[in-house]
Design an enzyme around this catalytic site. Structure first.
Site, PDB file in Angstrom:
ATOM      1  N   GLY A 241       0.823  -1.204   0.000  1.00 42.71           N
ATOM      2  CA  GLY A 241       0.000   0.000   0.000  1.00 42.71           C
ATOM      3  C   GLY A 241       0.855   1.250   0.000  1.00 42.71           C
ATOM      4  N   GLY A 242       0.538   2.158   0.918  1.00 37.57           N
ATOM      5  CA  GLY A 242       1.234   3.441   0.986  1.00 37.57           C
ATOM      6  C   GLY A 242       2.716   3.310   1.223  1.00 37.57           C
TER       7      GLY A 242
ATOM      8  N   GLY B 253      24.461   3.384 -33.296  1.00 38.56           N
ATOM      9  CA  GLY B 253      24.001   4.373 -32.321  1.00 38.56           C
ATOM     10  C   GLY B 253      24.529   4.077 -30.935  1.00 38.56           C
ATOM     11  N   ALA B 254      24.757   2.803 -30.661  1.00 37.49           N
ATOM     12  CA  ALA B 254      25.245   2.430 -29.328  1.00 37.49           C
ATOM     13  C   ALA B 254      26.640   3.011 -29.081  1.00 37.49           C
ATOM     14  CB  ALA B 254      25.250   0.910 -29.180  1.00 37.49           C
TER      15      ALA B 254
END
Ligand code: HXC
Length: 510
Positions: free
Chosen positions: A169-170, A404-405
């Protein structure tokens, strides 16, 4: 006087018992330490100073006024790790399941603000049941106050979350906004909604472990940066990590004594690259030979293994390593690897940690799965991260730097400070076979011609010298002298000062 001292001792003892012996025993039975035991393992002995030990919740709904426990489910304070200040909060599962009330949230906010004001790292230890159900919206408000401080502290002080029990949850969103999340195997899990809600909403049957255990978050979701077998190991590893990190974005990089020479040649590196360019080798071998004493703290070891990220030291000072891993998918860049490395590069840049990049990359991974999954934007994250980074950037191309790498991996064009290549480097738009099949398509049936074209292409492009002739590579270096070259470059770049143009913030392709 004696009586008031005794009363103080009594109140302290009571607070230290948290939810009582039975709940402490239950915690131990699950293989978990209590909040205070965890703090004792994490901090230097005797260095912990607790805040707000007597804080209680103020809820009067559902008979809560009758059950108040000092501390209200979270232990907060500060202490030292190898002498350096660290702030922390540890959820106490023995008190209302560590759930978050308004008062509990105020304690966390107070320690967050102290960490930010005094510019030291903050560590959160999670073991909790989410929002205090009896408090309703007061708990929700408390969470948002914490989230806001997480965001303000982001990029100013290191924030680390360790999940050591339930985190639901939170409770999940604060860790998600911190720099690193680590988990403990088998005893921790993280999810927004638990197995029961999942069953109701989607009709899926899952266990807590298969929904949000350490194995899920370190290999599938990449929410967690690492996992350890038990509480003690996790906390000792967190000491190691904190030791590597600067206290804040304006603090110096921590420096420790270095006993390993940087001038010794490591001749084994001259044999690291196999004769056959398609054969893999382990890039971690190189990282371990460059980092002082082979000490490497890897981040996201089990996710996107085609790229390796982590911290080490060179001449006693922290550096971030990023390296393509030829052992996995030939070191190709895909969406996961790009996201993983981009986040790491941005962390290093926030905290002035120099980045050492080892390049052996055959390009971006082709295919519909990648394109549909947003490879363009994910790849752009890494490109963006390297391009905006102003920390010292040292790049060593060991073998392939294709397409591009090549640009993306801290190339000269993205303001790489020192760009080295080994003599085995191949810097080109693509590999020889692919290139020849495109530019000599008409000769495809003629094996002899294709072989000749391939040889010509290899001779011309598959070397570091075309790039070196243009100054894209500063020097072609002997593999055995890599540690010396990197150490000297890092020394030379210590006073680097390179601001980016003023902006409110950038707009990285999220
Ligand atoms: C109040 C809680 C609590 C909670 C646990 N406890 N969660 N009290 N609020 N959220 C209490 C229990 O009543 C119990 O009290 C003690 O903690 C231990 O809990 P157990 O259930 O006995 O432990 P265990 O079997 O180990 O199960 C742990 C658990 C379970 C899986 C975490 O307690 C659980 O599911 N809790 C609720 C989780 C949840 O739904 N939280 C709200 C999420 S919504 P005693 O007195 O018996 O020791 C949320 C919204 C916020 O967080 C969104 C903000 C963005």
């Amino acid at each position: 006087m004696k009586d008031v001292l005794k009363e103080l001792e009594r109140r302290r003892d009571m607070a230290r018992m948290g939810g009582g012996q039975a709940r402490i025993d239950a915690q131990h039975k699950k293989g978990k330490l209590t909040a205070r035991e965890r703090i004792d393992v994490f901090l230097d002995e005797g260095s912990f100073e607790e805040f707000d030990m007597y804080v209680e919740h103020r809820s009067t709904d559902f008979g809560m006024e009758k059950t108040k426990i000092a501390g209200d489910g979270v232990v907060t304070g500060w202490g030292t790790v190898n002498g350096r200040p660290v702030y922390l909060f540890a959820k106490d599962f023995t008190v209302f399941g560590g759930s978050l009330s308004e008062a509990h949230a105020e304690k966390v906010v107070k320690v967050q603000e102290m960490a930010l004001r005094n510019r030291a790292p903050i560590v959160g230890l999670y073991d909790a049941g989410g929002a205090r159900i009896q408090e309703g919206v007061a708990a929700l408000g408390g969470y948002a106050e914490i989230f806001q401080r997480n965001v303000l502290a982001s990029g100013v002080i290191p924030q680390i979350s360790v999940i050591m029990g339930p985190c639901a949850g939170g409770d999940v969103y604060s860790p998600a906004m911190t720099d690193f999340i680590f988990m403990v195997r088998d005893t921790s899990y993280m999810f927004v909604t638990g197995p029961d809600v999942v069953k109701t909403v989607t009709n899926e049957t899952v266990t807590a472990e298969s929904l949000g255990g350490a194995s899920v978050h370190t290999t599938k979701s990449s929410i967690a940066d690492g996992a350890y077998d038990n509480d003690v190991e996790a906390l000792l590893q967190m000491r190691r990590l904190v030791d590597l990190l600067p206290a804040s974005n304006t603090a110096e990089i921590p420096e420790i004594e270095c006993y390993q020479s940087v001038t010794d040649h490591d001749l084994s590196l001259d044999r690291l690259i196999p004769d056959n360019a398609n054969k893999p080798y382990d890039i971690k071998e190189l990282i371990l030979k460059i980092a002082d004493e082979g000490d490497f703290f890897e981040i996201q070891q089990s996710f996107a293994k085609n790229i390796v990220t982590g911290f080490g030291r060179v001449e006693g000072r922290t550096v971030g390593f990023v390296a393509n891993q030829p052992m996995v998918l030939a070191g190709v860049l895909d969406s996961d690897a790009s996201r993983k490395a981009a986040r790491f590069v941005r962390f290093c840049d926030c905290f002035s940690i120099p980045i050492v990049t080892f390049v052996d990359v055959p390009g971006f991974l082709p295919g519909t799965a990648q394109e549909y999954g947003g490879l363009i934007k994910h790849g752009a994250k890494l490109l963006f991260a390297y391009a905006e980074a102003t920390v010292p950037k040292i790049t060593v191309i060991t073998r392939k730097a294709y397409g591009g790498a090549y640009d993306v991996m801290a190339s000269k064009h993205l303001r790489g400070d020192m760009n080295y290549a080994w003599p085995t480097a191949q810097i080109a738009v693509m590999g020889a076979r692919g290139a020849v099949e495109i530019i000599y398509r008409k000769d495809i049936g003629d094996a002899e011609k294709i072989a000749a074209h391939t040889k010509a292409y290899e001779d011309r492009f598959l070397s570091p010298f075309v790039a070196a002739e243009r100054g894209y590579v500063d020097e072609v270096i002997m593999p055995h002298s890599t540690r010396r070259r990197i150490a000297r470059a890092l020394r030379m770049l210590r006073n680097k000062d390179m601001p980016n143009p003023w902006k409110k913030h950038d707009n990285i392709p999220l």
